[in-house]
Design a protein around this motif. Sequence first.
Motif, mmCIF file in Angstrom:
data_model
loop_
_atom_site.group_PDB
_atom_site.id
_atom_site.type_symbol
_atom_site.label_atom_id
_atom_site.label_comp_id
_atom_site.label_asym_id
_atom_site.label_seq_id
_atom_site.Cartn_x
_atom_site.Cartn_y
_atom_site.Cartn_z
ATOM 1 N N GLY A 47 61.701 12.250 45.672
ATOM 2 C CA GLY A 47 61.375 11.967 47.065
ATOM 3 C C GLY A 47 60.034 12.547 47.462
ATOM 4 O O GLY A 47 59.271 13.038 46.634
ATOM 5 N N GLU A 48 59.756 12.477 48.757
ATOM 6 C CA GLU A 48 58.479 12.906 49.332
ATOM 7 C C GLU A 48 58.498 14.388 49.689
ATOM 8 O O GLU A 48 59.495 14.887 50.209
ATOM 9 C CB GLU A 48 58.195 12.106 50.615
ATOM 10 C CG GLU A 48 58.033 10.619 50.400
ATOM 11 C CD GLU A 48 56.634 10.247 49.925
ATOM 12 O OE1 GLU A 48 55.671 10.972 50.232
ATOM 13 O OE2 GLU A 48 56.528 9.225 49.232
ATOM 14 N N ILE A 55 60.400 22.769 46.345
ATOM 15 C CA ILE A 55 60.875 21.622 45.568
ATOM 16 C C ILE A 55 61.936 22.016 44.544
ATOM 17 O O ILE A 55 62.572 21.153 43.948
ATOM 18 C CB ILE A 55 59.719 20.881 44.856
ATOM 19 C CG1 ILE A 55 58.984 21.789 43.873
ATOM 20 C CG2 ILE A 55 58.764 20.271 45.879
ATOM 21 C CD1 ILE A 55 57.968 21.065 42.991
ATOM 22 N N GLY A 56 62.110 23.297 44.304
ATOM 23 C CA GLY A 56 63.083 23.733 43.309
ATOM 24 C C GLY A 56 63.227 25.242 43.328
ATOM 25 O O GLY A 56 62.679 25.922 44.197
ATOM 26 N N SER A 73 50.874 17.324 48.382
ATOM 27 C CA SER A 73 51.785 16.392 49.052
ATOM 28 C C SER A 73 51.896 15.130 48.215
ATOM 29 O O SER A 73 50.931 14.709 47.583
ATOM 30 C CB SER A 73 51.252 16.010 50.436
ATOM 31 O OG SER A 73 51.165 17.148 51.252
ATOM 32 N N GLY A 74 53.074 14.560 48.240
ATOM 33 C CA GLY A 74 53.260 13.325 47.502
ATOM 34 C C GLY A 74 54.713 13.086 47.174
ATOM 35 O O GLY A 74 55.604 13.694 47.749
ATOM 36 N N GLU A 75 54.918 12.193 46.219
ATOM 37 C CA GLU A 75 56.270 11.789 45.859
ATOM 38 C C GLU A 75 56.619 12.251 44.451
ATOM 39 O O GLU A 75 55.901 11.967 43.488
ATOM 40 C CB GLU A 75 56.387 10.261 45.911
ATOM 41 C CG GLU A 75 57.767 9.771 45.528
ATOM 42 C CD GLU A 75 57.850 8.258 45.460
ATOM 43 O OE1 GLU A 75 58.911 7.761 45.078
ATOM 44 O OE2 GLU A 75 56.848 7.574 45.777
ATOM 45 N N VAL A 76 57.725 12.984 44.343
ATOM 46 C CA VAL A 76 58.267 13.307 43.031
ATOM 47 C C VAL A 76 58.975 12.047 42.554
ATOM 48 O O VAL A 76 59.910 11.574 43.184
ATOM 49 C CB VAL A 76 59.253 14.492 43.091
ATOM 50 C CG1 VAL A 76 59.971 14.658 41.755
ATOM 51 C CG2 VAL A 76 58.537 15.772 43.469
ATOM 52 N N TYR A 77 58.487 11.486 41.443
ATOM 53 C CA TYR A 77 59.075 10.244 40.950
ATOM 54 C C TYR A 77 59.821 10.425 39.629
ATOM 55 O O TYR A 77 60.506 9.516 39.165
ATOM 56 C CB TYR A 77 58.023 9.139 40.829
ATOM 57 C CG TYR A 77 56.977 9.373 39.767
ATOM 58 C CD1 TYR A 77 57.164 8.914 38.459
ATOM 59 C CD2 TYR A 77 55.797 10.037 40.064
ATOM 60 C CE1 TYR A 77 56.205 9.113 37.489
ATOM 61 C CE2 TYR A 77 54.831 10.242 39.101
ATOM 62 C CZ TYR A 77 55.038 9.783 37.816
ATOM 63 O OH TYR A 77 54.082 9.995 36.851
ATOM 64 N N TYR A 104 53.309 11.557 42.430
ATOM 65 C CA TYR A 104 52.210 10.693 42.848
ATOM 66 C C TYR A 104 51.536 11.467 43.963
ATOM 67 O O TYR A 104 52.135 11.704 45.006
ATOM 68 C CB TYR A 104 52.708 9.353 43.405
ATOM 69 C CG TYR A 104 53.283 8.416 42.376
ATOM 70 C CD1 TYR A 104 52.519 7.949 41.310
ATOM 71 C CD2 TYR A 104 54.587 7.964 42.486
ATOM 72 C CE1 TYR A 104 53.050 7.082 40.374
ATOM 73 C CE2 TYR A 104 55.124 7.091 41.555
ATOM 74 C CZ TYR A 104 54.351 6.656 40.509
ATOM 75 O OH TYR A 104 54.882 5.801 39.587
ATOM 76 N N MET A 105 50.301 11.888 43.774
ATOM 77 C CA MET A 105 49.584 12.675 44.775
ATOM 78 C C MET A 105 49.164 11.788 45.937
ATOM 79 O O MET A 105 48.563 10.740 45.758
ATOM 80 C CB MET A 105 48.359 13.336 44.142
ATOM 81 C CG MET A 105 47.637 14.255 45.076
ATOM 82 S SD MET A 105 46.334 15.230 44.274
ATOM 83 C CE MET A 105 45.531 14.046 43.234
ATOM 84 N N GLU A 106 49.485 12.236 47.146
ATOM 85 C CA GLU A 106 49.195 11.471 48.357
ATOM 86 C C GLU A 106 47.762 11.673 48.840
ATOM 87 O O GLU A 106 47.109 10.738 49.272
ATOM 88 C CB GLU A 106 50.182 11.913 49.445
ATOM 89 C CG GLU A 106 50.160 11.102 50.700
ATOM 90 C CD GLU A 106 51.264 11.578 51.623
ATOM 91 O OE1 GLU A 106 50.937 12.252 52.622
ATOM 92 O OE2 GLU A 106 52.435 11.284 51.337
#
Length: 146
Positions: A47-48, A55-56, A73-77, A104-106
């Motif tokens: 997610g974003e 994040i963990g 910032s971005g989305e963990v894919y 994916y870096m925003e």
Amino acid sequence: MKNVEIKYTTTHEWIEVFDSGECNVGITERIQDVYGSIVFLELPVLGEYEQGEIIGRIETSDGRNFYIYAPVSGEVYEVNTALDDDIELLNRFPEGDGWICKFYMENPNEKGALLSLREYEAHEEEELNEEEYLPETDFYENVEDY
């Protein structure tokens, strides 16, 4: 040939940034040098995330807990599910095959807040001279933050 840039955070995450804006994220080897082996890892949820957001979480062999923060910032894919089966992968290769997630870096401008290897090493030296290297997380008291 792809250009790759590796940056670090003051909370001991590393990020490998590719031209495409994709990134590999993990924790630095230095945490283990100071606190011992990692015995538990809570992987991020896909997610974003905002830069600096939790994040963990890791737990070290001495029973301490530390959060893992999003370096950008971005989305963990994708997460490294191999770590679920073999936590030693994280202990042996924290800055390689022991990567934790892919982003994916925003906003590429956020890289400016990250440290080069030289800056990270200087930060480490300064931090090692302080009383506590990395503030421990009392996960169970702060569970609402996670």
